[in-house]
Each structure stands twice: as structure tokens, then as C-alpha cells.
Design a protein around this motif. Structure first.
Motif, short mmCIF file in Angstrom:
data_model
loop_
_atom_site.label_atom_id
_atom_site.label_comp_id
_atom_site.label_asym_id
_atom_site.label_seq_id
_atom_site.Cartn_x
_atom_site.Cartn_y
_atom_site.Cartn_z
N ALA A 182 38.28 31.50 25.43
CA ALA A 182 38.06 32.77 25.07
C ALA A 182 37.49 33.63 26.16
CB ALA A 182 37.61 33.06 23.63
N ILE A 183 36.40 33.11 26.54
CA ILE A 183 35.48 33.80 27.51
C ILE A 183 36.16 33.59 29.01
CG2 ILE A 183 33.30 34.01 28.64
CD1 ILE A 183 32.16 33.43 25.71
N ALA A 184 36.37 32.40 29.39
CA ALA A 184 36.82 32.09 30.63
C ALA A 184 38.28 32.71 30.83
CB ALA A 184 37.08 30.61 30.70
N CYS A 185 39.07 32.86 29.96
CA CYS A 185 40.54 33.55 30.45
C CYS A 185 40.18 34.90 30.43
CB CYS A 185 41.33 33.42 28.98
SG CYS A 185 41.97 31.99 29.05
N ARG A 186 39.33 35.70 29.75
CA ARG A 186 39.05 37.14 29.94
C ARG A 186 38.25 37.48 31.20
NH1 ARG A 186 36.28 38.52 24.00
NH2 ARG A 186 37.92 38.08 22.75
N PHE A 187 37.40 36.84 31.90
CA PHE A 187 37.06 36.87 33.11
C PHE A 187 37.99 36.41 34.15
CE2 PHE A 187 32.83 36.79 31.30
CZ PHE A 187 31.71 37.33 32.11
N ALA A 188 38.65 35.38 34.16
CA ALA A 188 39.48 34.84 35.13
C ALA A 188 40.53 36.00 35.54
CB ALA A 188 40.05 33.53 35.00
N GLU A 189 41.21 36.38 34.10
CA GLU A 189 42.46 37.30 34.16
C GLU A 189 42.06 38.67 34.69
OE1 GLU A 189 44.10 37.09 30.06
OE2 GLU A 189 45.01 35.17 30.49
N ALA A 190 40.98 39.27 34.37
CA ALA A 190 40.52 40.65 34.85
C ALA A 190 40.19 40.51 36.14
CB ALA A 190 39.13 40.90 33.98
N VAL A 191 39.73 39.47 36.72
CA VAL A 191 39.02 39.33 38.11
C VAL A 191 40.58 39.40 38.92
CG1 VAL A 191 38.09 38.17 40.09
CG2 VAL A 191 36.85 38.88 38.05
N ALA A 192 41.40 38.23 38.18
CA ALA A 192 42.81 38.26 39.19
C ALA A 192 43.52 39.56 39.27
CB ALA A 192 43.55 37.09 38.52
N VAL A 193 43.54 40.37 38.10
CA VAL A 193 44.31 41.41 38.11
C VAL A 193 43.68 42.54 39.02
CG1 VAL A 193 45.13 43.42 36.79
CG2 VAL A 193 45.24 41.14 35.90
N GLN A 194 42.44 42.89 38.76
CA GLN A 194 41.83 43.53 39.46
C GLN A 194 41.72 43.53 41.21
OE1 GLN A 194 37.51 44.25 40.17
NE2 GLN A 194 37.73 46.12 39.12
N GLN A 195 41.68 42.48 41.34
CA GLN A 195 41.56 42.05 42.96
C GLN A 195 42.77 41.69 43.35
OE1 GLN A 195 38.51 42.51 44.75
NE2 GLN A 195 38.15 43.82 42.85
N ARG A 196 43.81 41.43 42.45
CA ARG A 196 45.12 40.79 43.04
C ARG A 196 44.85 39.64 43.88
NH1 ARG A 196 48.78 46.28 43.68
NH2 ARG A 196 48.04 47.12 41.73
N CYS A 197 44.44 38.65 43.22
CA CYS A 197 44.01 37.25 43.80
C CYS A 197 44.43 36.30 42.81
CB CYS A 197 42.57 37.48 44.16
SG CYS A 197 41.44 37.56 42.85
N THR A 198 43.71 35.06 43.08
CA THR A 198 43.65 34.00 42.40
C THR A 198 42.07 33.73 41.82
OG1 THR A 198 45.36 32.82 43.31
CG2 THR A 198 43.67 31.43 42.20
N ALA A 199 41.80 33.75 40.59
CA ALA A 199 40.49 33.42 40.24
C ALA A 199 40.45 32.41 39.07
CB ALA A 199 39.95 34.87 39.56
N VAL A 200 39.22 31.72 39.11
CA VAL A 200 39.16 30.56 38.20
C VAL A 200 37.84 30.85 37.72
CG1 VAL A 200 38.07 29.09 39.96
CG2 VAL A 200 38.95 27.99 37.77
N CYS A 201 37.63 30.62 36.25
CA CYS A 201 36.24 30.89 35.46
C CYS A 201 36.10 29.51 34.66
CB CYS A 201 36.38 31.92 34.55
SG CYS A 201 34.85 32.24 33.73
#
Length: 127
Positions: free
Chosen positions: A72-91
Motif C-alpha cells: 500500500a505504501i510502496a505503490c504510492r511512492f513508486a507510482e508518484a515518483v514515476a509519474v512526476q519524473q516520467r521515469c521508472t521507480a522502484v520502492c
């Protein structure tokens, strides 16, 4: 962005720790507590054009260790960073509180939301 950025917040008698590591144009985020931090869940988000045709979204894949709900927390961080930075993010996320109550779960989620907002603000300021 600096190669490694560190954040902390207090909740329910523990300290939540969040580290953000820049990896080229991508990011690795680690969210854990200061006592029993572990890998409970991992979320990988890849930015993409929104299926609505407007804006940016992300596709996310999740791995959970048996019985863990840290996704629940990992998805929120990874998705928010990926969308904002237009990148791949892993949490990766692992937070443990013995006998956690529903009220404490809500407090942890709210505190993590605050940490996430700090991360996003700092990333936006540096890019």
C-alpha cells in the motif's frame, strides 16, 4: 538530485526512514522503520502516457512477502515518483509495529503520505 537523499518522520513510537537514490534518470526508494525495517513489499512503476490520452500515468508491478501489506505504501511512492519524473521507480517497504491497530495503520499511512510529498517536492525543485 543528490545521489542519495534521506528523510525521517516520527509516528506511533517509531521513526520512519525513507531513502531516495537517483539511478541515472530513474529512482530507487526505500521506506522502513528504525527498529524492524525489512523488505515486506516491492513495487516497480514505469511511467507511460495515460490511457485516457491526457497526461502521464504508470504501470505498476508488485511483489509481496507472505503476509505483508507494505505494498500500500510502496505503490504510492513508486507510482508518484514515476509519474512526476516520467521515469521508472522502484520502492521497497517494510514497516513493522507489533499488534498494530487500525488507527495506527492510518497514522502510518498519513505519515508516509507526508514523506512522499516531501520527496516529490524536492525532486520537482531539483529538476
Amino acid at each position: 538530485m543528490e545521489l542519495n537523499r534521506h528523510y525521517e518522520a516520527q509516528v506511533c513510537g517509531i521513526t520512519l526512514l525513507c531513502d531516495v537514490i537517483a539511478m541515472g534518470r530513474d529512482y530507487t526508494i526505500c521506506v522502513r522503520d528504525d527498529r524492524c525495517g525489512h523488505v515486506g513489499s516491492a513495487a516497480l512503476s514505469v511511467s507511460r502516457p495515460s490511457l485516457t490520452g491526457q497526461g502521464v500515468s504508470a504501470t505498476t508491478s508488485v511483489l509481496n512477502c507472505l503476509g505483508h501489506k507494505d505494498d500500500a505504501i510502496a505503490c504510492r511512492f513508486a507510482e508518484a515518483v514515476a509519474v512526476q519524473q516520467r521515469c521508472t521507480a522502484v520502492c521497497t517497504c517494510g514497516i513493522h509495529i507489533d499488534g498494530i491497530t487500525p488507527e495506527q495503520i492510518q497514522a502510518v499511512l498519513e505519515t508516509c503520505e507526508g514523506l512522499k510529498q516531501q520527496v516529490l517536492q524536492d525532486l520537482a525543485a531539483e529538476n
